[in-house]
Design a protein around this motif. Structure first.
Motif, PDB file in Angstrom:
ATOM      1  N   ALA A 245      16.879  11.613   6.993  1.00  0.00           N
ATOM      2  CA  ALA A 245      18.345  11.646   6.913  1.00  0.00           C
ATOM      3  C   ALA A 245      18.827  13.054   6.572  1.00  0.00           C
ATOM      4  CB  ALA A 245      18.829  10.643   5.867  1.00  0.00           C
ATOM      5  N   LEU A 246      18.148  13.709   5.627  1.00  0.00           N
ATOM      6  CA  LEU A 246      18.565  15.062   5.235  1.00  0.00           C
ATOM      7  C   LEU A 246      18.440  16.040   6.399  1.00  0.00           C
ATOM      8  CD1 LEU A 246      16.983  15.403   1.680  1.00  0.00           C
ATOM      9  CD2 LEU A 246      19.401  15.511   2.237  1.00  0.00           C
ATOM     10  N   LEU A 247      17.407  15.850   7.201  1.00  0.00           N
ATOM     11  CA  LEU A 247      17.171  16.774   8.315  1.00  0.00           C
ATOM     12  C   LEU A 247      17.960  16.380   9.566  1.00  0.00           C
ATOM     13  CD1 LEU A 247      13.284  17.154   8.010  1.00  0.00           C
ATOM     14  CD2 LEU A 247      14.988  18.923   7.540  1.00  0.00           C
ATOM     15  N   GLY A 248      18.552  15.194   9.548  1.00  0.00           N
ATOM     16  CA  GLY A 248      19.198  14.690  10.758  1.00  0.00           C
ATOM     17  C   GLY A 248      18.166  14.387  11.837  1.00  0.00           C
ATOM     18  N   ALA A 249      16.962  14.034  11.401  1.00  0.00           N
ATOM     19  CA  ALA A 249      15.870  13.767  12.352  1.00  0.00           C
ATOM     20  C   ALA A 249      15.858  12.282  12.733  1.00  0.00           C
ATOM     21  CB  ALA A 249      14.539  14.161  11.725  1.00  0.00           C
ATOM     22  N   ASP A 250      15.077  11.971  13.735  1.00  0.00           N
ATOM     23  CA  ASP A 250      15.028  10.624  14.296  1.00  0.00           C
ATOM     24  C   ASP A 250      14.163   9.707  13.405  1.00  0.00           C
ATOM     25  OD1 ASP A 250      14.763   8.356  15.735  1.00  0.00           O
ATOM     26  OD2 ASP A 250      13.850   9.289  17.508  1.00  0.00           O
ATOM     27  N   ALA A 251      14.830   8.866  12.611  1.00  0.00           N
ATOM     28  CA  ALA A 251      14.098   8.005  11.671  1.00  0.00           C
ATOM     29  C   ALA A 251      13.328   6.895  12.372  1.00  0.00           C
ATOM     30  CB  ALA A 251      15.074   7.415  10.657  1.00  0.00           C
ATOM     31  N   SER A 252      13.585   6.690  13.667  1.00  0.00           N
ATOM     32  CA  SER A 252      12.840   5.627  14.354  1.00  0.00           C
ATOM     33  C   SER A 252      11.372   6.022  14.546  1.00  0.00           C
ATOM     34  CB  SER A 252      13.486   5.299  15.709  1.00  0.00           C
ATOM     35  OG  SER A 252      13.259   6.355  16.611  1.00  0.00           O
ATOM     36  N   LEU A 253      11.030   7.298  14.288  1.00  0.00           N
ATOM     37  CA  LEU A 253       9.614   7.717  14.341  1.00  0.00           C
ATOM     38  C   LEU A 253       8.833   7.171  13.149  1.00  0.00           C
ATOM     39  CD1 LEU A 253      10.290  11.441  15.301  1.00  0.00           C
ATOM     40  CD2 LEU A 253       9.076   9.800  16.751  1.00  0.00           C
ATOM     41  N   ILE A 254       9.559   6.733  12.114  1.00  0.00           N
ATOM     42  CA  ILE A 254       8.890   6.248  10.899  1.00  0.00           C
ATOM     43  C   ILE A 254       8.510   4.780  11.087  1.00  0.00           C
ATOM     44  CG2 ILE A 254       9.169   5.832   8.416  1.00  0.00           C
ATOM     45  CD1 ILE A 254      11.399   8.076   8.547  1.00  0.00           C
ATOM     46  N   GLU A 255       7.229   4.528  10.989  1.00  0.00           N
ATOM     47  CA  GLU A 255       6.742   3.143  11.138  1.00  0.00           C
ATOM     48  C   GLU A 255       6.146   2.687   9.812  1.00  0.00           C
ATOM     49  OE1 GLU A 255       3.185   0.770  13.307  1.00  0.00           O
ATOM     50  OE2 GLU A 255       3.871   2.620  14.274  1.00  0.00           O
ATOM     51  N   GLU A 256       6.775   1.697   9.193  1.00  0.00           N
ATOM     52  CA  GLU A 256       6.296   1.235   7.888  1.00  0.00           C
ATOM     53  C   GLU A 256       5.324   0.073   8.071  1.00  0.00           C
ATOM     54  OE1 GLU A 256       8.868   1.192   4.487  1.00  0.00           O
ATOM     55  OE2 GLU A 256      10.547   1.782   5.768  1.00  0.00           O
ATOM     56  N   ARG A 257       4.201   0.170   7.354  1.00  0.00           N
ATOM     57  CA  ARG A 257       3.219  -0.928   7.383  1.00  0.00           C
ATOM     58  C   ARG A 257       2.811  -1.259   5.964  1.00  0.00           C
ATOM     59  NH1 ARG A 257      -1.154   0.914  11.533  1.00  0.00           N
ATOM     60  NH2 ARG A 257       0.148   1.538  13.278  1.00  0.00           N
ATOM     61  N   SER A 258       2.388  -2.499   5.782  1.00  0.00           N
ATOM     62  CA  SER A 258       1.940  -2.874   4.438  1.00  0.00           C
ATOM     63  C   SER A 258       0.592  -2.200   4.169  1.00  0.00           C
ATOM     64  CB  SER A 258       1.801  -4.384   4.318  1.00  0.00           C
ATOM     65  OG  SER A 258       0.680  -4.801   5.062  1.00  0.00           O
ATOM     66  N   THR A 259       0.313  -1.979   2.899  1.00  0.00           N
ATOM     67  CA  THR A 259      -0.962  -1.363   2.514  1.00  0.00           C
ATOM     68  C   THR A 259      -2.127  -2.190   3.044  1.00  0.00           C
ATOM     69  OG1 THR A 259       0.050  -0.381   0.577  1.00  0.00           O
ATOM     70  CG2 THR A 259      -2.334  -0.649   0.501  1.00  0.00           C
ATOM     71  N   ALA A 260      -1.986  -3.505   3.007  1.00  0.00           N
ATOM     72  CA  ALA A 260      -3.064  -4.379   3.496  1.00  0.00           C
ATOM     73  C   ALA A 260      -3.382  -4.073   4.963  1.00  0.00           C
ATOM     74  CB  ALA A 260      -2.660  -5.834   3.321  1.00  0.00           C
ATOM     75  N   ASP A 261      -2.365  -3.698   5.747  1.00  0.00           N
ATOM     76  CA  ASP A 261      -2.577  -3.404   7.174  1.00  0.00           C
ATOM     77  C   ASP A 261      -3.180  -2.028   7.418  1.00  0.00           C
ATOM     78  OD1 ASP A 261      -1.646  -5.784   7.991  1.00  0.00           O
ATOM     79  OD2 ASP A 261       0.366  -5.079   8.552  1.00  0.00           O
ATOM     80  N   LEU A 262      -3.138  -1.168   6.397  1.00  0.00           N
ATOM     81  CA  LEU A 262      -3.577   0.215   6.619  1.00  0.00           C
ATOM     82  C   LEU A 262      -5.083   0.390   6.437  1.00  0.00           C
ATOM     83  CD1 LEU A 262      -0.623   2.153   4.960  1.00  0.00           C
ATOM     84  CD2 LEU A 262      -1.147   1.965   7.395  1.00  0.00           C
ATOM     85  N   HIS A 263      -5.736  -0.563   5.778  1.00  0.00           N
ATOM     86  CA  HIS A 263      -7.191  -0.546   5.584  1.00  0.00           C
ATOM     87  C   HIS A 263      -7.670   0.773   4.998  1.00  0.00           C
ATOM     88  CE1 HIS A 263      -7.230  -4.322   7.693  1.00  0.00           C
ATOM     89  NE2 HIS A 263      -6.585  -3.748   8.714  1.00  0.00           N
ATOM     90  N   GLN A 264      -6.982   1.242   3.955  1.00  0.00           N
ATOM     91  CA  GLN A 264      -7.417   2.463   3.274  1.00  0.00           C
ATOM     92  C   GLN A 264      -8.664   2.149   2.447  1.00  0.00           C
ATOM     93  OE1 GLN A 264      -3.430   2.846   1.590  1.00  0.00           O
ATOM     94  NE2 GLN A 264      -3.228   4.867   2.503  1.00  0.00           N
ATOM     95  N   ALA A 265      -9.559   3.144   2.322  1.00  0.00           N
ATOM     96  CA  ALA A 265     -10.830   2.883   1.639  1.00  0.00           C
ATOM     97  C   ALA A 265     -10.609   2.545   0.158  1.00  0.00           C
ATOM     98  CB  ALA A 265     -11.744   4.100   1.768  1.00  0.00           C
ATOM     99  N   ALA A 266      -9.650   3.213  -0.462  1.00  0.00           N
ATOM    100  CA  ALA A 266      -9.420   3.009  -1.902  1.00  0.00           C
ATOM    101  C   ALA A 266      -8.225   2.100  -2.124  1.00  0.00           C
ATOM    102  CB  ALA A 266      -9.168   4.350  -2.588  1.00  0.00           C
ATOM    103  N   LEU A 267      -8.330   1.249  -3.132  1.00  0.00           N
ATOM    104  CA  LEU A 267      -7.176   0.438  -3.537  1.00  0.00           C
ATOM    105  C   LEU A 267      -6.104   1.343  -4.122  1.00  0.00           C
ATOM    106  CD1 LEU A 267      -8.920  -2.553  -5.359  1.00  0.00           C
ATOM    107  CD2 LEU A 267      -7.728  -2.614  -3.142  1.00  0.00           C
ATOM    108  N   ARG A 268      -4.850   1.017  -3.851  1.00  0.00           N
ATOM    109  CA  ARG A 268      -3.729   1.800  -4.381  1.00  0.00           C
ATOM    110  C   ARG A 268      -2.981   0.993  -5.443  1.00  0.00           C
ATOM    111  NH1 ARG A 268      -6.065   4.688  -0.703  1.00  0.00           N
ATOM    112  NH2 ARG A 268      -4.985   6.546   0.065  1.00  0.00           N
ATOM    113  N   PRO A 269      -2.467   1.671  -6.484  1.00  0.00           N
ATOM    114  CA  PRO A 269      -1.550   0.991  -7.407  1.00  0.00           C
ATOM    115  C   PRO A 269      -0.215   0.815  -6.685  1.00  0.00           C
ATOM    116  CG  PRO A 269      -1.862   3.303  -8.053  1.00  0.00           C
ATOM    117  CD  PRO A 269      -2.675   3.086  -6.821  1.00  0.00           C
ATOM    118  N   LEU A 270       0.146  -0.408  -6.332  1.00  0.00           N
ATOM    119  CA  LEU A 270       1.313  -0.592  -5.456  1.00  0.00           C
ATOM    120  C   LEU A 270       2.617  -0.290  -6.183  1.00  0.00           C
ATOM    121  CD1 LEU A 270       0.321  -3.680  -3.281  1.00  0.00           C
ATOM    122  CD2 LEU A 270       0.063  -1.247  -2.795  1.00  0.00           C
ATOM    123  N   ARG A 271       2.825  -0.934  -7.320  1.00  0.00           N
ATOM    124  CA  ARG A 271       4.021  -0.584  -8.082  1.00  0.00           C
ATOM    125  C   ARG A 271       3.604   0.403  -9.168  1.00  0.00           C
ATOM    126  NH1 ARG A 271       9.271  -2.651  -8.612  1.00  0.00           N
ATOM    127  NH2 ARG A 271      10.188  -1.932 -10.543  1.00  0.00           N
TER     128      ARG A 271
END
Ligand SMILES: NC(=O)c1ccc[n+]([C@@H]2O[C@H](COP(=O)([O-])OP(=O)(O)OC[C@H]3O[C@@H](n4cnc5c(N)ncnc54)[C@H](OP(=O)(O)O)[C@@H]3O)[C@@H](O)[C@H]2O)c1
Length: 309
Positions: A245-271
């Motif tokens: 928003a600050l840059l006036g860039a195209d926010a539709s490039l941002i794709e949000e996925r749940s951590t469970a879908d990202l299959h990262q090797a390390a567990l993340r503290p979600l909150r």
């Protein structure tokens, strides 16, 4: 915050990891106090920085520079690599830190060390300093063990931070990566459910050095553990959208996925996230809004977005 030009309390400061995001900001800000500041880099040589690799015997290097304050801003920080290389993270984040802490203790030299909200499990963030740690990852466990080593240094301060951003040398930080992806019209896949309180490196260094100059930290009776960062608890997706928003860039490039879908090797503290109430009361400020930090960073974001940096 205005930049005070007070007499530096420490005439010679060593910043280990001055080529990094946090160390680089402290190096630049400390240099403006008039103190003599030596900064080190390791695998990315940079003009003005001294090559130095952490290891079991840093004594001769530290003796040669004889700093009056050590700012330790070097660590193995790639959270997923830490998970898959547990021996390496133990060596780099704990074993290699031990002789630095021992040298500081032996020579009565104060030490500033940076830790993380990854010492928490992310069930109840943002966290205050007295919340019980419960790390989920090898990185988080190594940082908690490192905090234990720093605790043995008589004049030491652990500053816990999270989601540090700035426009740095490269895209190892999230906001920098957001800007380059939005600029190059590349999809930006971000977790939707990892919440934290981002810290702006330029502010962090300015605030930390201000507290040093005021004698509010590293003095007898001053806090030995502080949480620092902006007030807002935001997801990575929210942070990316604010940058777009600050840059006036195209926010539709941002794709949000749940951590469970990202299959990262390390567990993340979600909150996750950190409450900076003590930091703010030492500074004498009521609020540290994320949007103010992003707006301060905006000219550099714009230059990077326009490839003019
Ligand atoms: N960034 C964050 O979001 C964040 C969040 C919470 C806590 N922290 C903590 O803040 C501290 C700084 O993080 P950062 O993000 O600024 O790190 P960074 O950008 O990755 O920079 C790390 C610095 O340490 C140097 N370094 C790495 N390995 C080294 C070694 N074996 N010997 C000597 N120097 C070495 C690097 O030098 P070269 O680049 O030249 O190799 C670089 O200057 C770390 O302790 C990290 O755990 C960071």
């Amino acid at each position: 915050m205005p930049t005070p030009q007070a007499t530096p309390r420490f005439a010679h400061v060593l910043v280990i990891g001055a080529g990094g995001l946090v160390g680089g900001a402290f190096f630049a800000r400390l240099a403006r106090t008039g103190a003599r500041v030596t900064g080190t880099s390791h695998s990315h040589p940079r003009a003005g920085l001294v090559p130095f690799e952490l290891g079991p015997a840093p004594g001769p290097f530290l003796d040669a520079f004889a700093p009056e304050l050590v700012v330790m801003a070097s660590a193995m920080t790639h959270v997923d690599r830490c998970e898959t290389e547990p021996a390496e993270v133990q060596r780099r984040n704990v074993d290699d830190l031990r002789p630095i802490t021992e040298w500081c203790a032996r020579h009565a030299v104060p030490l500033i060390y940076f830790s993380t909200d990854y010492v928490f499990d992310g069930t109840a963030g943002p966290y205050a300093e007295d919340a019980p740690p419960h790390p989920l990852s090898a990185y988080g466990r190594s940082k908690l063990a490192a905090e234990g080593l720093v605790a043995a240094v008589p004049r030491a301060l652990v500053i816990r931070i999270t989601n540090v951003f700035d426009i740095g040398f490269d895209d190892r930080n999230f906001v920098h990566r957001c800007v380059t992806h939005l600029r190059d019209r590349l999809p930006l896949v971000v977790p939707s459910d990892q919440l934290a309180t981002p810290a702006y490196a330029t502010w962090l260094a300015d605030q930390g050095v201000t507290l040093l100059e005021r004698g509010a930290i590293l003095q007898p009776g001053s806090p030995r553990l502080l949480h620092a960062g902006c007030d807002d608890l935001v997801s990575r997706g929210e942070l990316a959208r604010r940058v777009a928003a600050l840059l006036g860039a195209d926010a539709s490039l941002i794709e949000e996925r749940s951590t469970a879908d990202l299959h990262q090797a390390a567990l993340r503290p979600l909150r996750g996230g950190l409450r900076s109430d003590h930091w703010k009361s030492l500074l004498g400020v009521e609020r540290l809004p994320l949007d103010d930090a992003l707006n301060d960073c905006l000219p550099r974001m714009r230059r990077l977005h326009a490839r003019e940096i």
